[in-house]
Design an enzyme around this catalytic site. Structure first.
Site, mmCIF file in Angstrom:
data_model
loop_
_atom_site.group_PDB
_atom_site.id
_atom_site.type_symbol
_atom_site.label_atom_id
_atom_site.label_comp_id
_atom_site.label_asym_id
_atom_site.label_seq_id
_atom_site.Cartn_x
_atom_site.Cartn_y
_atom_site.Cartn_z
ATOM 1 N N GLU A 1 -55.096 -59.832 -2.660
ATOM 2 C CA GLU A 1 -54.468 -58.692 -3.329
ATOM 3 C C GLU A 1 -54.722 -58.824 -4.830
ATOM 4 O OE1 GLU A 1 -50.209 -56.323 -3.289
ATOM 5 O OE2 GLU A 1 -50.576 -57.969 -1.889
ATOM 6 N N GLU B 1 -41.855 -63.962 -4.324
ATOM 7 C CA GLU B 1 -41.857 -62.527 -4.051
ATOM 8 C C GLU B 1 -40.619 -62.111 -3.259
ATOM 9 O OE1 GLU B 1 -44.919 -59.219 -2.164
ATOM 10 O OE2 GLU B 1 -45.103 -61.311 -1.553
#
Length: 748
Positions: A351, A632
């Site tokens: 990502e 996260e």
């Protein structure tokens, strides 16, 4: 430095992996010494440049990642002292973001399938004579020692292919081929506005051991971003494999969160003494698994190189609570890991994108910790470009390769969305508050206005934003792990509150820039949204639709409530926080602001209880689990040491670390009273059992600092102000006192 480009973009006539471009340079004779020499260059791919085999600069991974379709940055290097009568100019080019894998689907060659180089050497002699060497068909290109390179997957280097012939004057490497000129518009070239990516420091192993399955593991003690560097001797053809990961699971490397990213470097030995450093990739890691090392791996043979944009550290925080101190260090390291040329969400998996929502809520924190004015100012240029070519929509990532790829299954195609698209307004405003430069607001004003116009068009007749694509309170801890957008907070409440904040900022920006007509329009929009919020989303008894922590937080911090409604919301928020055992119940939207909302409504103790809670979900739970960066998910690692089963699980995200902004302004108590710290507000609010806290920041006016101690039940505050900078000290009893420049002590 402005360059008038006459060079051409060239590419190898045959497809090569990480090619070397080569050109011999003979200085024009009879003009005396070289007075100055500058090498300007850029590439389709990432490059490193050399004169006679010596690097021309400290930068790596240049020219970084920009909105390549419309903007390609170049670097200018002073090579005055490097040129001889005859020299060899060489540039290596790797795939980087141009031709490597990008995005969720891992597709390569998003921007193009040909690597390229454009370079212009400009030499001025003592007598004023000028000589220019340009990339054109006179250059040659050949293979390097790199067999494969990708930002996600890693780099393979074969030391047996190395030769110094490409650095020698008069040499003619047999494997070098002609180059071709590419059709390239030099008008897209522009200088960096921010700093280069450079090596920052090197960390030695803290531990080397054998895993339960017999694998050699190395712990560098810190989750970081960069690569490993090693020296080794072994039989020719031996392949060493270095695999990277952020955590361990069951005593082995925990690679599942990397998804399809291989994050593996391979080094093939020459048979002599070899040094390896894979500078055309990067990894997010604390641990590596080393396979194929000849003999025993020792701690002096391998090190971890920390790499990111060269941002000066400006802000410091410390306090009497060791866990809070470690949390703040984790936030700093999380920032370092996600400022590699652009503000990314994470640095390790497949990502590593410039998510706009993350930096929208984190910009103020980043601007305290580091000097990010040029770094984020550069990124905002790309935001503007992407927005201009998307009918005013600010994409969820900048630069935006996702426009060429299917969006993740289960989510609608993105449009203007609260928080993420609000980065067009919130980030410039945060930079103005931190640095006080109106020029950035002037430059971004068109982008800021375009976003507001787009969002305004999505309002309902009642003045609320209740339709279209929304990520909402993303990663609410109570949302299903595989559906992080299904938060408790009503999306219309989140979006409408965010638009009110955006319209209010735009009113202030327009007034500041003397655009009073625009300011009136933004004032009217803010009033319309305010009315809509109050009439459609708040009941008569003060209950806000969906009645959860985030909706009260945003309404309070963004100024949508006053008087009795504000008091009711503050009490309801405190009750919700207490009912949840002071564990976090907010996602991306609410988490950055919840402590502020509690403190400003008289619930400082509740804010501290929330900040210092150790049970999951909380800010300190990851710290108790040994985290060295911000995760996260609140439970990226479960209490039993296993990795969260969700597919989206990073151990290095800075967004939830935005609470540091509250720690700086309220726990320590320092903030700008005027943009750029032209005046300073000291407002410490001790609590949470802390006996002292301190913070300082290097501003454009000088260093500003504060330290408070609780001594024998009394609060002692020491402040530091540069000459000519006025200050005010707000004490917990609500009284305010002027503060003079220099170092001053107040006891209360």
């Amino acid at each position: 430095m402005t360059v008038t480009w006459r060079a051409r973009m060239v590419t190898p006539a045959v497809d090569l992996t990480a090619p070397l471009f080569r050109r011999e340079v003979e200085l024009d004779p009879g003009h005396g010494a070289v007075a100055s020499a500058w090498l300007h260059l850029s590439s389709l791919g990432v490059h490193e440049a050399f004169v006679d085999g010596r690097p021309v600069g400290e930068d790596v991974l240049s020219p970084g990642w920009s909105a390549y379709e419309w903007r390609l940055r170049y670097r200018s290097h002073d090579v005055t002292g490097m040129l001889r009568e005859r020299s060899v100019l060489t540039v290596s080019v790797g795939n980087g973001w141009w031709r490597g894998r990008l995005g969720f689907h891992g597709g390569a060659s998003v921007y193009g399938d040909r690597l390229g180089l454009i370079a212009q050497l400009e030499v001025e002699f003592a007598d004023g004579h000028r000589q220019t060497v340009l990339t054109d068909r006179s250059w040659r290109a050949g293979p390097s020692d790199v067999l494969a390179d990708d930002l996600y997957d890693g780099q393979t280097i074969d030391a047996g292919r190395r030769t110094d012939a490409w650095t020698k004057v008069g040499a003619h490497p047999a494997s070098f081929f002609p180059v071709e000129e590419l059709d390239f518009d030099t008008a897209t070239l522009g200088p960096y506005l921010g700093p280069p990516v450079v090596r920052q420091e090197a960390l030695r192993p803290q531990r080397i051991w054998t895993s339960p399955t017999g694998r050699t593991l190395v712990d560098f003690g810190q989750n970081l971003v960069g690569w490993t560097r090693c020296r080794v001797r072994g039989p020719r053809g031996t392949e060493i494999r270095v695999r990277h990961a952020e955590v361990l699971e069951d005593g082995e490397l925990g690679t599942r969160p990397l998804r399809t990213a291989q994050a593996t470097d391979r080094f093939v030995l020459s048979g002599g003494e070899d040094a390896f450093e894979p500078t055309k990739t990067f990894h997010g890691f604390r641990y590596v698994e080393v396979t194929g090392w000849p003999g025993d791996l020792t701690d002096d043979a391998i090190e971890a190189v920390v790499v990111h944009s060269d941002l000066p550290r400006t802000g410091i925080f410390a306090c009497s609570d060791d866990l809070l101190d470690r949390l703040h260090q984790n936030i700093v390291w999380g920032t370092r890991g996600n400022v590699l040329d652009l503000p990314t969400d994470c640095p390790q998996r497949d990502e590593r994108l410039g998510w706009t929502g993350d930096i929208a809520v984190f910009a103020s924190t980043a601007a305290f910790l580091f000097d990010v004015e040029g770094f984020l100012g550069d990124w905002l240029v790309d935001l503007d470009l992407e927005q201009r070519h998307a009918d005013g929509v600010v994409p969820v990532v900048v630069p935006d390769p996702l426009k060429y790829q299917p969006f993740p299954e289960g989510l609608p195609e993105p449009d203007t969305t609260a928080i993420w698209s609000d980065a067009a307004v919130w980030v410039p405003w945060a930079l103005y508050q931190a640095y006080g430069d109106r020029a950035l607001l002037e430059r971004q004003y068109g982008s800021m206005c375009a976003h507001v116009r787009r969002a305004e068009a999505l309002l309902s007749p009642a003045g609320i934003w209740d339709s279209g694509f929304q990520l909402g309170d993303w990663l609410d801890p109570d949302a299903p792990p595989d559906q992080p957008w299904l938060a408790k907070a009503d999306k219309a409440v989140v979006a409408t509150a965010c638009l009110y904040r955006t319209a209010s900022i735009m009113e202030a920006t327009a007034e500041l820039l003397g655009r009073h007509g625009d300011a009136a329009g933004f004032r009217a929009l803010a009033a319309r949204v305010h009315r809509g919020f109050r009439t459609e989303l708040v009941s008569d008894d003060g209950t806000i639709r969906s009645d959860c922590t985030t909706v009260y937080t945003l309404a309070l911090v963004f100024g949508l409530l006053d008087g009795a409604l504000e008091e009711l919301a503050g009490s309801r928020l405190a009750a919700l926080v207490a009912a949840n055992g002071y564990r976090v119940s907010t996602g991306f939207a609410g988490t950055p602001y919840v402590c502020d909302a509690l403190a400003r409504t008289g619930h400082v103790d509740a804010a501290y209880a929330l900040l210092t809670e150790r049970e999951c979900p909380s800010w300190l739970y990851p710290v108790t689990m040994g985290a060295t960066t911000v995760w996260e998910r609140w439970d990226s690692m479960l209490p039993d040491g296993s990795i969260n089963p969700g597919e989206m699980t990073s151990f290095n995200h800075y967004a939830l670390g935005a609470v540091a902004d509250w720690m700086h302004r309220t726990v320590a108590g320092v903030a700008p009273a005027e943009p750029g710290y032209a005046a300073v507000r000291f407002a410490p609010r001790p609590g949470g059992g802390l006996t002292w806290a301190a913070a300082s920041i290097d501003t454009r006016h000088g260093t500003v600092g504060i330290r408070w101690d609780v001594v024998d039940g009394r609060l002692q505050v020491e402040t530091r102000l540069p000459d000519g900078v006025p200050g005010v000290l707000s004490l917990p009893d609500g009284t305010e006192h002027p503060v003079e420049s220099g170092t001053r002590t107040t006891t209360w």
